[in-house]
Every structure is written in structure tokens, then in C-alpha cells.
Write a protein that holds these residues in place. Structure first.
Motif, PDB file in Angstrom:
ATOM      1  N   LYS A  49     -11.387 -18.021 -20.151  1.00  0.00           N
ATOM      2  CA  LYS A  49     -10.355 -19.064 -20.098  1.00  0.00           C
ATOM      3  C   LYS A  49      -9.481 -19.113 -21.342  1.00  0.00           C
ATOM      4  CE  LYS A  49     -12.681 -23.172 -21.987  1.00  0.00           C
ATOM      5  NZ  LYS A  49     -13.002 -24.586 -21.724  1.00  0.00           N
ATOM      6  N   GLY A  50      -9.859 -18.410 -22.395  1.00  0.00           N
ATOM      7  CA  GLY A  50      -9.045 -18.379 -23.594  1.00  0.00           C
ATOM      8  C   GLY A  50      -9.437 -17.213 -24.469  1.00  0.00           C
ATOM      9  N   ASP A  51      -8.438 -16.589 -25.105  1.00  0.00           N
ATOM     10  CA  ASP A  51      -8.770 -15.486 -26.005  1.00  0.00           C
ATOM     11  C   ASP A  51      -7.881 -15.539 -27.247  1.00  0.00           C
ATOM     12  OD1 ASP A  51      -6.331 -14.625 -25.034  1.00  0.00           O
ATOM     13  OD2 ASP A  51      -6.998 -12.608 -24.552  1.00  0.00           O
ATOM     14  N   LEU A  52      -8.247 -14.702 -28.208  1.00  0.00           N
ATOM     15  CA  LEU A  52      -7.551 -14.706 -29.488  1.00  0.00           C
ATOM     16  C   LEU A  52      -7.685 -13.332 -30.124  1.00  0.00           C
ATOM     17  CD1 LEU A  52      -6.287 -16.495 -31.883  1.00  0.00           C
ATOM     18  CD2 LEU A  52      -8.630 -16.534 -32.755  1.00  0.00           C
ATOM     19  N   TRP A  53      -6.576 -12.839 -30.676  1.00  0.00           N
ATOM     20  CA  TRP A  53      -6.596 -11.604 -31.447  1.00  0.00           C
ATOM     21  C   TRP A  53      -6.448 -11.960 -32.921  1.00  0.00           C
ATOM     22  CZ3 TRP A  53      -7.464  -6.628 -29.902  1.00  0.00           C
ATOM     23  CH2 TRP A  53      -7.476  -6.383 -28.529  1.00  0.00           C
ATOM     24  N   GLY A  59      -9.721  -4.568 -39.955  1.00  0.00           N
ATOM     25  CA  GLY A  59      -9.973  -4.274 -38.548  1.00  0.00           C
ATOM     26  C   GLY A  59      -9.445  -5.365 -37.640  1.00  0.00           C
ATOM     27  N   PHE A  60      -9.293  -5.016 -36.357  1.00  0.00           N
ATOM     28  CA  PHE A  60      -8.830  -5.960 -35.333  1.00  0.00           C
ATOM     29  C   PHE A  60     -10.035  -6.568 -34.606  1.00  0.00           C
ATOM     30  CE2 PHE A  60      -5.203  -3.183 -35.936  1.00  0.00           C
ATOM     31  CZ  PHE A  60      -4.133  -4.065 -35.907  1.00  0.00           C
ATOM     32  N   TYR A  61      -9.897  -7.846 -34.283  1.00  0.00           N
ATOM     33  CA  TYR A  61     -10.955  -8.544 -33.557  1.00  0.00           C
ATOM     34  C   TYR A  61     -10.356  -9.195 -32.312  1.00  0.00           C
ATOM     35  CZ  TYR A  61     -13.776  -8.130 -37.805  1.00  0.00           C
ATOM     36  OH  TYR A  61     -14.483  -7.646 -38.882  1.00  0.00           O
TER      37      TYR A  61
END
Length: 399
Positions: A49-53, A59-61
Motif C-alpha cells: 500500500k505504500g513504498d519509498l525509495w 546504495g539504493f534502498y
């Protein structure tokens, strides 16, 4: 005893480390929850329902939050609880080591109230766990359904406890018990509500059962409470370095005002995480803090016309020889190369007044702590009188 000082040092060090870990995790997850974005369609199909970069440490998460839970419970699920538990355990151990084992030195102020060590410790424990019980009852009552009503209740509860503490203990003792109460409430939120709710959610997801929305709502509410209590608690943790706060004649009010302003400032950052920028909150918070500082530190006359010396005449400044005698009587038992005090076997903060050169070199500190904040002699163990303080202040003005 030297070994007790070493234990206190290591426990305090551990307490700070654990507190940094707990507060850091708390701030991060509040920020994370408030910055989650609506995911693309393919992620929604997976139940996200929700994400974040984010990028950090080279590094990328990618962080995702599920509406229900993963299809299969992961083997390694990271829980965040020991940061809170170890902070509370080490803090309570520190309270015992410093304030309870040396209650006569740090907790009891005869000028506030004559208490035995047992009475003082019992009152302290009653404040901490009695306050926790009242808070828990309120959280489980209809009062919790209204944010405004609960906020008013909590402020009133803390005001009453701050007032009572300030009229039972030394200024430092009162502040530290308010901090112990707030820290216990925060750790209690994790133990009594957040962790049980999360265990229920994990069990439901593992069994493919429905999740009761009340579990998440209750845990979220307690997390928000902890979030707003964090800055007030941090102030209390450092307050014993600033006697102008806990030594003020209205020290309980000073404490409550600073706690309220710091919670208000925290509100700015919580709104900002939601994309709502209200710099007026920061400005008003800064103005309020400056107003509190101005009120506490507003210059006051050192001479009170209602006080006279033993000859009913004018209060005269000390001579240098009289200042030396005053320091020998009231200060050297703690502040010398070889203290005779039963508690302080090493001069606190390394401040010594062995001779006149020491007094001259540290004159400003001596005057400030004895005639302005008046927290020295410590808990006025040597019974320095108001006339002695005033004559010392006049000596300082003449110099």
C-alpha cells in the motif's frame, strides 16, 4: 565508593547508547510512515500500500509497506523492542545507583521537605508507577477516543506530578522523576500495546486470518505519544547540567513550559514529514523558548530590604579574607584536592578551591552558583544563609 562511580559511568554510557538507538528508530519509522508514496499497479497487486525509495551509504534502498502482510511470513522478521527495553532498564538502574543509593545527597532536600531515605524512595517509585497506571487507565478508557481530551488529561496529569515532585524532592530529584515517569510511559507503550498488537498481527497473517484494525490503530497511537514525548524527555536528561531550571522557585512550571514548547516544536517536524510546512510553529516555539529563558534569567536585585544582618544594620560586602573563610566553611568539603564529604570523594567537575588563587581563577563560577542559581553548596548541605550569599554577591560586584 570508587567502584560505584565506575558502575554508574558504564550504566550511564550504555543508557545513552540505548537511548540513541531507540530514539533513532522511533524518528526513522515516523518519518518513513509519513513519507510512503502510493505504489504503482504491479506493487498494489502484491498487497503493497505504500513504498519509498532512498539512498544512503552508497546504495539504493526500496522500502515497502503491506496493507495486510506478505504472502509467506519471512524467516527473519526484525522486531524493534530491545532498544526501548534496554533504555528503560539502564535508566532505572541509573536512577537506583545515583538517586536511591545516595538519596540523602541527590534526592532529599531538607529545605523542601524532611524525608527519610525510605520515604523519598517510596514516594519516587509511587510517582513513577502510579503515573504509569493512571496513563494506562486513560489509554484504555473512552478518554482516548478524543485526541484533544486525552492531550488535556495528559498535560494536567504531568503538571500535577511535576508540582508534587517539586514539593517532595530536590530540584534535580523532581526533574529526574518526571523523566523516569515519561520514560516508563514510553517503554510501557512498547511493552503493553505496541508489541502485543504486532504479535497479534504476525499470528493473524501467518494463519491467513483477518487483522483487527484496532491492533494497528492502538499501536500507532502509542507510537505517536512516544514521538511527542521524546524531545521533552531529552531535555530532562540534560537538565541536571543547568541549575537555573531545576533551582528556580517555580521549577515545576519551568519544566512543564519547556516540555510543552519542545513537544510543539516536534509537531512541526511531524507535519513536515506529511508535506505540510508550517515555519510559524518553529518561530513561535523559538520565541516561547526565548521568553522562558528571559523570565528565568531576568536580573534581580541581590539585596532584599527585608533581610538584615545580625546587627540590624546594612549588609556589607565580604572582605577577601572573609570570602576565603566562607569557601573553607561551605565549599572545600567537596571542592578541594582531598574532599572530606561522605559522598563526593573527588571534587565534582574538577572544581577545587584549595587557596585564594583558585578562588580568583574561578570567581565567576563561584558567584554564579552561590548567588544566582543558588544550587551550591549542593542541596545547601552546609547551610549557607541568605545573608552570606548576599554579602558574597556584594564582594563580587565590588571586584
Amino acid at each position: 565508593m570508587p567502584w560505584l562511580d565506575w558502575i554508574s559511568l558504564f550504566v550511564r554510557w550504555f543508557h545513552v547508547i540505548a537511548g540513541v538507538a531507540w530514539i533513532g528508530a522511533s524518528f526513522y519509522f515516523i518519518w518513513l510512515d509519513n513519507n510512503l508514496e502510493e505504489p504503482p499497479a504491479e506493487k498494489k497487486q502484491k498487497g503493497i500500500k505504500g513504498d519509498l525509495w532512498a539512498i544512503h551509504g552508497g546504495g539504493f534502498y526500496e522500502v515497502a509497506k503491506y496493507a495486510y502482510g506478505p504472502e509467506k511470513m519471512p524467516q527473519n522478521l526484525h522486531w524493534f523492542k530491545w532498544e526501548a527495553y534496554t533504555t528503560w532498564i539502564s535508566g532505572f538502574a541509573l536512577l537506583i545507583l545515583v538517586y536511591y543509593l545516595s538519596a540523602s545527597a541527590f534526592l532529599i532536600d531538607p529545605s523542601v521537605m524532611q524525608l527519610t531515605e525510605g520515604q523519598a524512595i517510596g514516594a519516587g517509585l509511587g510517582i513513577i508507577f502510579g503515573g504509569l497506571a493512571l496513563y494506562e487507565l486513560a489509554c484504555r478508557s473512552a478518554l482516548a477516543k478524543s485526541q484533544l481530551a486525552f492531550a488535556i488529561f495528559l498535560v494536567l496529569l504531568l503538571c500535577i506530578i511535576a508540582y508534587v515532585s517539586a514539593h517532595l524532592f530536590s530540584g534535580r530529584g523532581a526533574y529526574i522523576h518526571m523523566g523516569a515517569l515519561v520514560g516508563t510511559i514510553m517503554a510501557g507503550n512498547v511493552f503493553f500495546q505496541i508489541m502485543p498488537s504486532q504479535r497479534k498481527m504476525v499470528a493473524a497473517v501467518a494463519a491467513k486470518q483477518e487483522i483487527d484494525p484496532a491492533w494497528g490503530a492502538g499501536a500507532k497511537l502509542r507510537s505517536v505519544h512516544n514521538n511527542y514525548l521524546t524531545l521533552p524527555l531529552l531535555f530532562i536528561m540534560i537538565s541536571n547540567h543547568y541549575p537555573m531550571t531545576y533551582q528556580h522557585e517555580l521549577n515545576w512550571l519551568v519544566l512543564m513550559l519547556i516540555m510543552a514548547v519542545s513537544a510543539w516544536i516536534r509537531h512541526y517536524f511531524n507535519l513536515k514529514h506529511l508535506g505540510i510546512n508550517k515555519p510559524s510553529i518553529l518561530v513561535s516555539g523559538a520565541i516561547a523558548m526565548l521568553a522562558i529563558a528571559a523570565w528565568i534569567s531576568w536580573p534581580q536585585s541581590q539585596i532584599q530590604s527585608t533581610v538584615s544582618d545580625e546587627n540590624e544594620g546594612a549588609i556589607l560586602a565580604y572582605t577577601d579574607q572573609q570570602v576565603m573563610s566562607l569557601v573553607e566553611t561551605h565549599c572545600q568539603s567537596c571542592h578541594s584536592s582531598n574532599p572530606s564529604d561522605e559522598i563526593f570523594k573527588i571534587a565534582p567537575l574538577g572544581v577545587v578551591f584549595n587557596d585564594w588563587d583558585d578562588i580568583q581563577r574561578q570567581k565567576n563560577q563561584l558567584l554564579h552558583r552561590t548567588t544566582v542559581t543558588k544550587d551550591m553548596p549542593f542541596l545547601n548541605k552546609t547551610q549557607m544563609t541568605d545573608i552570606e550569599r548576599q554579602r558574597l554577591a556584594l564582594w563580587g560586584q565590588a571586584k
